[in-house]
Design an enzyme around this catalytic site. Structure first.
Site, PDB file in Angstrom:
ATOM      1  N   ARG A  73       1.279  -1.317  -0.056  1.00 50.26           N
ATOM      2  CA  ARG A  73      -0.007   0.448   0.175  1.00 50.26           C
ATOM      3  C   ARG A  73       1.084   1.264   0.603  1.00 50.26           C
ATOM      4  NH1 ARG A  73      -4.103  -2.987   3.153  1.00 50.26           N
ATOM      5  NH2 ARG A  73      -2.253  -2.160   5.436  1.00 50.26           N
ATOM      6  N   TYR A  77       1.134   4.390  -2.166  1.00 50.10           N
ATOM      7  CA  TYR A  77      -0.134   5.834  -1.409  1.00 50.10           C
ATOM      8  C   TYR A  77       1.389   6.522  -2.477  1.00 50.10           C
ATOM      9  CZ  TYR A  77      -2.443   3.545   1.547  1.00 50.10           C
ATOM     10  OH  TYR A  77      -3.981   3.223   2.109  1.00 50.10           O
ATOM     11  N   TYR A  99     -12.253  11.532  -0.144  1.00 47.50           N
ATOM     12  CA  TYR A  99     -13.089  11.488   0.566  1.00 47.50           C
ATOM     13  C   TYR A  99     -12.784  11.424   2.048  1.00 47.50           C
ATOM     14  CZ  TYR A  99     -12.369   6.655   2.947  1.00 47.50           C
ATOM     15  OH  TYR A  99     -11.531   5.618   3.582  1.00 47.50           O
TER      16      TYR A  99
HETATM   17  C1  LIG Z   1      -8.277   4.900   5.186  1.00 42.23           C
HETATM   18  S1  LIG Z   1      -9.349   5.835   6.177  1.00 42.23           S
HETATM   19  C2  LIG Z   1     -10.074   6.830   5.594  1.00 42.23           C
HETATM   20  C3  LIG Z   1     -10.657   8.047   6.456  1.00 42.23           C
HETATM   21  C4  LIG Z   1     -11.342   9.449   5.628  1.00 42.23           C
HETATM   22  N1  LIG Z   1     -10.268  10.454   5.009  1.00 42.23           N
HETATM   23  C5  LIG Z   1     -12.083  10.422   7.245  1.00 42.23           C
HETATM   24  O1  LIG Z   1     -11.732  11.917   7.479  1.00 42.23           O
HETATM   25  O2  LIG Z   1     -12.818   9.537   7.704  1.00 42.23           O
HETATM   26  C6  LIG Z   1     -10.466   4.396   6.398  1.00 42.23           C
HETATM   27  C7  LIG Z   1     -10.411   4.394   7.121  1.00 42.23           C
HETATM   28  O3  LIG Z   1     -11.804   4.918   7.517  1.00 42.23           O
HETATM   29  C8  LIG Z   1     -13.207   5.136   8.101  1.00 42.23           C
HETATM   30  N2  LIG Z   1     -14.365   4.921   7.136  1.00 42.23           N
HETATM   31  C9  LIG Z   1     -13.994   5.157   5.891  1.00 42.23           C
HETATM   32  N3  LIG Z   1     -15.596   5.283   5.670  1.00 42.23           N
HETATM   33  C10 LIG Z   1     -16.337   5.236   6.503  1.00 42.23           C
HETATM   34  C11 LIG Z   1     -17.664   5.216   7.151  1.00 42.23           C
HETATM   35  N4  LIG Z   1     -18.401   5.440   6.229  1.00 42.23           N
HETATM   36  N5  LIG Z   1     -17.823   5.347   8.206  1.00 42.23           N
HETATM   37  C12 LIG Z   1     -17.073   5.178   9.167  1.00 42.23           C
HETATM   38  N6  LIG Z   1     -15.761   4.917   9.311  1.00 42.23           N
HETATM   39  C13 LIG Z   1     -15.931   4.763   8.294  1.00 42.23           C
HETATM   40  C14 LIG Z   1     -13.178   3.294   8.464  1.00 42.23           C
HETATM   41  O4  LIG Z   1     -12.048   2.584   9.317  1.00 42.23           O
HETATM   42  C15 LIG Z   1     -12.148   3.347   7.135  1.00 42.23           C
HETATM   43  O5  LIG Z   1     -11.113   1.584   7.267  1.00 42.23           O
END
Ligand SMILES: C[S@@+](CC[C@H](N)C(=O)[O-])C[C@H]1O[C@@H](n2cnc3c(N)ncnc32)[C@H](O)[C@@H]1O
Length: 275
Positions: A73, A77, A99
């Site tokens: 990964r 990145y 996102y």
């Molecule tokens: C690479 S991180 C990205 C986080 C993102 N940048 C943010 O601001 O929330 C990915 C992790 O974010 C969390 N995540 C992403 N989408 C989510 C959602 N819809 N609900 C809850 N947690 C979420 C999960 O823990 C997931 O494994």
């Protein structure tokens, strides 16, 4: 003072739910930038971005690099960040869209901004609504009530971390918990059991933990499944699941410090004003 070079980078977050969680400033950069470079997995959000951007570069395919022998990964990145930089170097105003919040558990924006600034370009990050913001609102937990610890699940497993079970704990990316190869996009019951065993050093096995998934479109409702910690290995964990572990114990007063504070002389009113 030296002028920044032509070419500029703005990293924006689209929020967790496109409709309504994008700030007006982020939207305006998406619309006016020469190019939008994005890693947004939600296909409706992606289509919307493609429609309003002048030019659109999608970074999602880069995740397939993890299938290549010797790559993980972190290589993905780095390649994403390099693509963003190439566009900046060509003199464009580049809007990199991610996102949630572009800088929360999202290293690409941080890498790209650091590299752009090192080369003399203007680069900034705008905050967005993250999963953590959504969980505070949906679950109704105020991090200020107990304090909050927030970390990546595998990082918690791999390193010696001191948890405070009187504070809220948020574990990100439990769906890849324990993946030391940094190539996989799943976990196993055995790895989750290792996570449970480590958490059990500080939390009772019957402690309720929440599997949280913020709604990603206006028609969805958030997932907030409460299970006992011991049942985590058999739980359904998706790429968007965040593990929320409420405090297990009440805060314990540090009487020695409270006594120290009480023993301090009251500030005189005139001294307090000039402080
Ligand atoms: C690479 S991180 C990205 C986080 C993102 N940048 C943010 O601001 O929330 C990915 C992790 O974010 C969390 N995540 C992403 N989408 C989510 C959602 N819809 N609900 C809850 N947690 C979420 C999960 O823990 C997931 O494994």
């Amino acid at each position: 003072m030296t002028q920044p070079r032509p070419g500029k980078l703005i990293c924006v977050g689209t929020g967790m739910r496109m409709a309504g969680q994008l700030t007006p400033l982020a939207r305006s950069y998406i619309e006016t930038a020469d190019v939008v470079v994005a890693a947004v997995p939600n296909r409706f959000a992606r289509k919307w971005l493609q429609d309003i951007a002048k030019e659109y570069i999608c970074l999602l395919d880069y995740y397939a690099d993890c299938d290549i022998e010797g790559k993980n990964r972190h290589d993905t990145y780095r390649r994403m960040s390099a693509t963003i930089l190439e566009e900046v170097r060509s003199g464009k105003t580049v809007c990199a869209a991610f996102y949630g919040h572009p800088g929360i558990f999202a290293c690409i924006a941080h890498m790209a901004i650091k590299a752009a600034r090192a080369e003399g370009y203007d680069a900034e990050m705008l905050p967005g609504i993250s999963a953590e913001d959504c969980l505070v609102a949906d679950i109704g937990i105020d991090p200020g009530a107990t304090g909050m610890q927030s970390m990546e699940a595998t990082q918690f497993m791999m390193f010696e971390r001191k948890l405070d079970p009187t504070a809220l704990l948020v574990l990100w990316q439990p769906y890849i918990a324990g993946d030391l190869t940094r190539k996989r996009f799943d976990t196993t019951a055995a790895r989750l059991q290792v996570l449970v065993d480590k958490l059990a050093r500080d939390y009772p096995l019957d402690h309720p933990v929440i599997l949280y998934e913020a709604a990603t479109n206006p028609l969805e409702t958030p997932r907030m499944d409460t299970i006992a910690l011991r049942d985590l290995p058999n739980a359904v964990l998706n790429g968007i699941t965040t593990l929320v572990i409420p405090a297990a114990y009440n805060l314990k007063r540090d009487q020695a410090v409270v006594d120290q504070l009480n023993a301090l002389p009251e500030a005189l009113p005139e001294l307090a004003q000039t402080a």
